[in-house]
Design an enzyme around this catalytic site. Structure first.
Site, PDB file in Angstrom:
ATOM      1  N   ARG A   1    -106.681  18.818 -70.572  1.00 53.98           N
ATOM      2  CA  ARG A   1    -106.431  18.455 -71.975  1.00 53.98           C
ATOM      3  C   ARG A   1    -107.441  19.109 -72.919  1.00 53.98           C
ATOM      4  O   ARG A   1    -107.063  19.645 -73.953  1.00 53.98           O
ATOM      5  CB  ARG A   1    -106.446  16.934 -72.158  1.00 53.98           C
ATOM      6  CG  ARG A   1    -105.249  16.238 -71.536  1.00 53.98           C
ATOM      7  CD  ARG A   1    -105.343  14.740 -71.688  1.00 53.98           C
ATOM      8  NE  ARG A   1    -106.589  14.275 -71.086  1.00 53.98           N
ATOM      9  CZ  ARG A   1    -107.153  13.091 -71.327  1.00 53.98           C
ATOM     10  NH1 ARG A   1    -106.581  12.239 -72.153  1.00 53.98           N
ATOM     11  NH2 ARG A   1    -108.273  12.752 -70.740  1.00 53.98           N
TER      12      ARG A   1
ATOM     13  N   ASN B   1    -102.214  12.947 -71.067  1.00 53.55           N
ATOM     14  CA  ASN B   1    -101.844  12.733 -69.674  1.00 53.55           C
ATOM     15  C   ASN B   1    -100.682  11.763 -69.611  1.00 53.55           C
ATOM     16  O   ASN B   1    -100.599  10.825 -70.407  1.00 53.55           O
ATOM     17  CB  ASN B   1    -103.015  12.138 -68.890  1.00 53.55           C
ATOM     18  CG  ASN B   1    -104.111  13.150 -68.595  1.00 53.55           C
ATOM     19  OD1 ASN B   1    -103.875  14.348 -68.592  1.00 53.55           O
ATOM     20  ND2 ASN B   1    -105.304  12.670 -68.338  1.00 53.55           N
TER      21      ASN B   1
END
Length: 90
Positions: free
Chosen positions: A19, A37
């Protein structure tokens, strides 16, 4: 022309700084949106930019950061949401 892509990345993509690295790449490419996520282990992005910017992001997503093992990247075009930044959603 600005486009909006919903992108799903499958593989070993959680716990490997995917990320944060995606956010860095998106900001470098001046793409707006978010990355998060998913409970099933995938990473999900919504990204807005021009076609060239989004292609570069998709190319990057297929590789990811050093410890990621990307198995598959899928995307679909969707309606613009006019994001102002690119953020990590938790």
């Amino acid at each position: 022309m600005t486009k909006h892509y919903n992108i799903t990345v499958k593989g070993i993509v959680q716990g490997v700084w995917y990320r944060k690295n995606t956010q860095d790449k998106a900001r470098e490419l001046e793409i707006k949106g978010f990355v998060k996520n998913l409970p099933n282990g995938d990473v999900y992005l919504e990204a807005e930019g021009n076609e060239q910017q989004l292609k570069l992001l998709l190319d990057w997503c297929a590789i990811g950061p050093e410890h990621a093992r990307v198995e598959h990247v899928s995307f679909e075009e969707a309606d613009l949401k006019s994001f102002r930044h690119f953020e990590i959603e938790r």
